[in-house]
Scaffold this motif. Sequence first.
Motif, mmCIF file in Angstrom:
data_model
loop_
_atom_site.group_PDB
_atom_site.id
_atom_site.type_symbol
_atom_site.label_atom_id
_atom_site.label_comp_id
_atom_site.label_asym_id
_atom_site.label_seq_id
_atom_site.Cartn_x
_atom_site.Cartn_y
_atom_site.Cartn_z
ATOM 1 N N LEU A 11 44.439 -39.528 -30.284
ATOM 2 C CA LEU A 11 45.884 -39.631 -30.018
ATOM 3 C C LEU A 11 46.348 -38.517 -29.088
ATOM 4 C CD1 LEU A 11 47.225 -40.670 -33.550
ATOM 5 C CD2 LEU A 11 47.160 -42.062 -31.487
ATOM 6 N N ASN A 66 39.446 -55.763 -39.115
ATOM 7 C CA ASN A 66 40.250 -56.959 -39.394
ATOM 8 C C ASN A 66 39.587 -57.835 -40.450
ATOM 9 O OD1 ASN A 66 42.332 -56.383 -37.654
ATOM 10 N ND2 ASN A 66 41.353 -57.359 -35.912
ATOM 11 N N ASN A 97 36.686 -52.965 -34.340
ATOM 12 C CA ASN A 97 37.980 -53.615 -34.515
ATOM 13 C C ASN A 97 37.841 -54.915 -35.308
ATOM 14 O OD1 ASN A 97 40.677 -53.423 -33.867
ATOM 15 N ND2 ASN A 97 40.226 -53.000 -31.725
ATOM 16 N N PRO A 146 38.555 -53.708 -27.953
ATOM 17 C CA PRO A 146 38.232 -54.916 -28.740
ATOM 18 C C PRO A 146 36.743 -55.045 -29.048
ATOM 19 C CG PRO A 146 38.548 -55.482 -26.451
ATOM 20 C CD PRO A 146 38.716 -54.001 -26.524
ATOM 21 N N ASN A 204 41.500 -61.424 -28.360
ATOM 22 C CA ASN A 204 41.542 -60.005 -28.729
ATOM 23 C C ASN A 204 41.674 -59.079 -27.526
ATOM 24 O OD1 ASN A 204 41.813 -58.344 -30.935
ATOM 25 N ND2 ASN A 204 39.676 -57.724 -30.923
ATOM 26 N N ASP A 205 41.749 -59.634 -26.293
ATOM 27 C CA ASP A 205 42.016 -58.802 -25.113
ATOM 28 C C ASP A 205 43.427 -59.098 -24.590
ATOM 29 O OD1 ASP A 205 39.791 -57.083 -24.487
ATOM 30 O OD2 ASP A 205 38.607 -58.893 -24.163
ATOM 31 N N TYR A 206 43.646 -60.328 -24.191
ATOM 32 C CA TYR A 206 44.971 -60.697 -23.675
ATOM 33 C C TYR A 206 45.081 -62.215 -23.603
ATOM 34 C CZ TYR A 206 42.452 -61.321 -19.274
ATOM 35 O OH TYR A 206 41.553 -61.728 -18.312
ATOM 36 N N LYS A 233 53.225 -46.781 -28.398
ATOM 37 C CA LYS A 233 52.468 -46.278 -27.247
ATOM 38 C C LYS A 233 52.462 -47.283 -26.094
ATOM 39 C CE LYS A 233 48.055 -46.914 -29.640
ATOM 40 N NZ LYS A 233 47.016 -46.272 -30.358
ATOM 41 N N GLN A 261 40.262 -48.501 -32.818
ATOM 42 C CA GLN A 261 41.640 -48.730 -33.280
ATOM 43 C C GLN A 261 42.631 -47.946 -32.426
ATOM 44 O OE1 GLN A 261 42.838 -50.538 -36.366
ATOM 45 N NE2 GLN A 261 40.987 -51.590 -35.764
ATOM 46 N N VAL A 262 42.309 -46.685 -32.189
ATOM 47 C CA VAL A 262 43.241 -45.824 -31.445
ATOM 48 C C VAL A 262 43.415 -46.332 -30.011
ATOM 49 C CG1 VAL A 262 43.548 -43.500 -30.479
ATOM 50 C CG2 VAL A 262 42.776 -43.779 -32.838
ATOM 51 N N PHE A 263 42.316 -46.756 -29.391
ATOM 52 C CA PHE A 263 42.383 -47.149 -27.978
ATOM 53 C C PHE A 263 42.470 -48.664 -27.786
ATOM 54 C CE2 PHE A 263 40.598 -42.882 -27.838
ATOM 55 C CZ PHE A 263 41.394 -42.303 -26.857
ATOM 56 N N GLN A 264 42.763 -49.405 -28.852
ATOM 57 C CA GLN A 264 42.901 -50.868 -28.769
ATOM 58 C C GLN A 264 41.671 -51.485 -28.098
ATOM 59 O OE1 GLN A 264 47.010 -51.956 -27.368
ATOM 60 N NE2 GLN A 264 47.234 -49.773 -27.168
ATOM 61 N N LEU A 268 45.451 -39.456 -25.668
ATOM 62 C CA LEU A 268 46.358 -40.519 -25.194
ATOM 63 C C LEU A 268 47.677 -39.944 -24.701
ATOM 64 C CD1 LEU A 268 46.237 -43.528 -27.701
ATOM 65 C CD2 LEU A 268 45.958 -43.595 -25.251
ATOM 66 N N VAL A 294 46.611 -46.607 -21.180
ATOM 67 C CA VAL A 294 46.899 -46.233 -22.569
ATOM 68 C C VAL A 294 45.891 -46.823 -23.556
ATOM 69 C CG1 VAL A 294 48.466 -48.124 -23.158
ATOM 70 C CG2 VAL A 294 48.848 -45.877 -24.132
ATOM 71 N N LYS A 338 43.183 -50.515 -24.436
ATOM 72 C CA LYS A 338 42.706 -51.877 -24.143
ATOM 73 C C LYS A 338 41.460 -51.815 -23.252
ATOM 74 C CE LYS A 338 47.326 -53.849 -24.422
ATOM 75 N NZ LYS A 338 48.248 -52.737 -24.241
ATOM 76 N N ARG A 339 40.860 -52.946 -23.025
ATOM 77 C CA ARG A 339 39.629 -52.967 -22.232
ATOM 78 C C ARG A 339 39.772 -53.853 -20.996
ATOM 79 N NH1 ARG A 339 34.715 -56.308 -22.905
ATOM 80 N NH2 ARG A 339 33.029 -55.292 -21.774
ATOM 81 N N LEU A 340 40.189 -55.083 -21.228
ATOM 82 C CA LEU A 340 40.321 -56.000 -20.097
ATOM 83 C C LEU A 340 41.790 -56.340 -19.890
ATOM 84 C CD1 LEU A 340 37.427 -58.510 -20.863
ATOM 85 C CD2 LEU A 340 37.384 -56.567 -19.309
ATOM 86 N N MET A 341 42.164 -56.505 -18.651
ATOM 87 C CA MET A 341 43.535 -56.891 -18.322
ATOM 88 C C MET A 341 43.459 -58.096 -17.392
ATOM 89 S SD MET A 341 45.326 -54.463 -19.782
ATOM 90 C CE MET A 341 46.875 -53.978 -19.084
#
Lengths: 319, 537
Positions: A153, A277, A273, A269, B454-456, B489, A264-267, A156, A168, A170-173
């Motif tokens: 954190l 769940n 994670n 996947p 789980n990504d988008y 965040k 978890q902290v950095f989302q 971050l 901030v 996640k991995r893929l956008m």
Amino acid sequence: MFIYFTRRLLYLIPMLLGISFLIYLGLELTPGDILSYLLPPEAIADMKPEELAAMREALGLNDPFIIRYIYWLGGILQGDFGYSLASGVPISQLVLERVPATLELSVAALLFSTFLGVILGSISALRRGSLLDNSLTIFGMIGVSIPEFIFGLSALVIFALQLEWLPVGKRLMPGYDSYWDHMPHLVMPAMVLGLIMTAGVMRYTRSSMLDSLNKEFIRTARSKGIPEWRINFIHGLRVALIPVVVLIGFRLPMLIGGTVIIEQVFQWPGIGNLFVNAVRGQNYPLVMMISFLSVTAVLFASFLIDLLTALLDPRIKLE
Amino acid sequence: MKIRFLLPLAVALCFSAQLLAMPKNSNQLSDPRVRQAIAYAIDMDTIQETLLEGKAIVADSHIPNGPFKKPGLPKYSYDPDKARQLLKEANWDSSQELDMVYYYSDQLTVDLMTAIQAYLSDVGVKMNFRKLEGDVGAQLWTAPKDPQNGPSAVKWDLAYGAHGPLALQEYFSRYKTGEMSISPADAKLDGMIDVLTSTADIDAQKKIFFEMEDYIQNELFTLPLYYQQAFIYESNKLNRNGQIYGNPQYNYDWDIAKWTVEPDASGKMVMNTNTGPTEFFDHPWFNPGLFITNKVLHDRLITCDGGLAPTRPKMAKYYNLSKDAKTLIFELRDGLQWHDGSVITAEEIEWNIELALKVPNIMPIFKTTFSYLEGAKAFMDGSASNISGIAVSGNKITLSFAQVDPNVLLTFSQWAPLPRKYLEDVDPAKFQQHPFWQNPIGSGPYKVKEVKMNDYLVMVPFENYHEGVARIDEIVAYPSNDNDANLVKNALARKLDYGFTKNVADVKSLEEMDHMRVYPADIPYTRMIWFNKYAKN
């Protein structure tokens, strides 16, 4: 030697069975079930018992514990990993989708921690008792004692929110076309995880290096007039690295299930994670499969390390 | 003469008042004075200001403020002396320890329980609290075999929880004898519930709501604590272009097709949000509007205003509810399409209703509406292959009801039809586990373009939407549940343009961000303490 390794390999079977049963039992003893996850408590509170019973029956939750365990084990032996109770998706598909993310993070963190840990550990050993050695020891202690989530954190807040150098999380956008597009997302989780692991590698390298530098062959090398840097890094470090390599070899399979907090902290996947769940949701086929894969990976790593150590070190006799 | 009549009347009144204030059985919580004492002992105003940080409204009824709430209901404002006095009158056994249960996992609930424990202790009531695990429904609501005399089929004395119904009637219909674990049979209440659930006339509904609220609040069947609010947040990049705000947990006429977002460097309008899928898309028959996907991927036959009052047809060209509220006619618009381009037919709507009746986890109000259809019972028990109360002719669907459902229009403003061809083979008990929910086809203003589970999730305007093509080029939804752990965040990193939350701590953080706007929305969501009034074994 062949007999020894065959026996070692066969030992893995009862170990895997025993561990899988314990995990299954542990999950069975945990209160709640998948419906407590699939449906909000207010909804469960509103539903009729017969409606809930029908859902449990359809999901195979009404069979006795041991029957469910046998079905699950039978499936595994036939290569059927089962289905997620939450989504109905094959578990093999879910795991395969997330393994690349976890492997990517684990390998990056492992490389980073190994590189940094070995260098700092060696320096610490060579400057034993100096201010630098003491400072690195303190750094190591801090690295070991700070919880991962605080470290994560803090990183971050500084690098993503204040400086805006890195994303901030996640991995893929959407719109990422090549593999390298998401590299900026990997930097922070890999470095945080790597820094936490560095302390261990550093301390291990330091003590191994000190041990190695006190060996006879080092004195022999010095008496031959070989340059000091060569003695330290070619002769000393090479020998000192054998136990370090064993440590690192053990870490990779453990990382498969051990990146939970960082993910978890950095989302991120990954498997961690997915595992969180699944545990929250009492999705027992998925929890079982991830645990089983992690345990299998650790046991096989231990087996392979034994094999490698025996092959590399002629002093080890196998019976 | 007058005295001859008045005297017995006065005696009878005193006697009945005395009876009302008597315990009904060996459980001291069956005595209204004990329940009232508990209410007087808790300082909800202070709890609202401190623990809830002012982000809630202190409740004085089940029903939140609005036209259906009776003015001047009795309030039980903090008065520890009165609580002590009532306990004394009720001969409260101070050695008794009340068992309070709850089902939430958050810290706020534990803090609230601790505060209530301290307040009760102050007036001489011992209380311990614990979280329910496992089959929460059975542990909370299993009704006794004998609803008149008990004994109780549940173990707790007090239960803390919430009720957030879609229809206001649901607040009270659950008190019907035999439905709940907490209240011995009450003929007066049963009678009122029967009237409440069988009239579609607004004035008649209002009258009976007022009567029930008065009765329940005087008797204090349950102690309403506070009305929780939902907080809609938006970035300053988002523009609703005059479209209305409303209850964000459900569907209303927000017309997202007209919304815009400040374009990015490439000129594209992209709206970032949360509640995208992690492992599957939550189906819209259970949570019709909690997740962005269910709001924009699926369309409804009619729509409603921000307060969820039905207003106009949507997928339907028109609808007509008969005066006796027993016949509802829809005519579908011409050329309605699913996202895959296939035509939506009236027969599909019929098939959807029949399937919905068999799916166990659907919203109770939907199930009630469909089960009131003529022939629904025969269809459910397998003696009929179709529901006789549904007639289809061309684009017209006629629904005939065996009994009046006051919420029939509300149901059709929230319930989304689904394409038959993808779900024909579904096992109703495993509805959520069908592969359809990995990449659903809907009929709403947006359709799925790409989903990386789980990504988008990327949703783009549906080009054949009957109300015109939506203006925002892409809605990107990142995975989360409705209580997004990464909300603050992601908002700080400007990766959130729209969403809503009920998390008070997150709201405080969002309010401090210059680029975010927060709008509180009053929603029917009441936190309460249920009293178990049955005798214990």
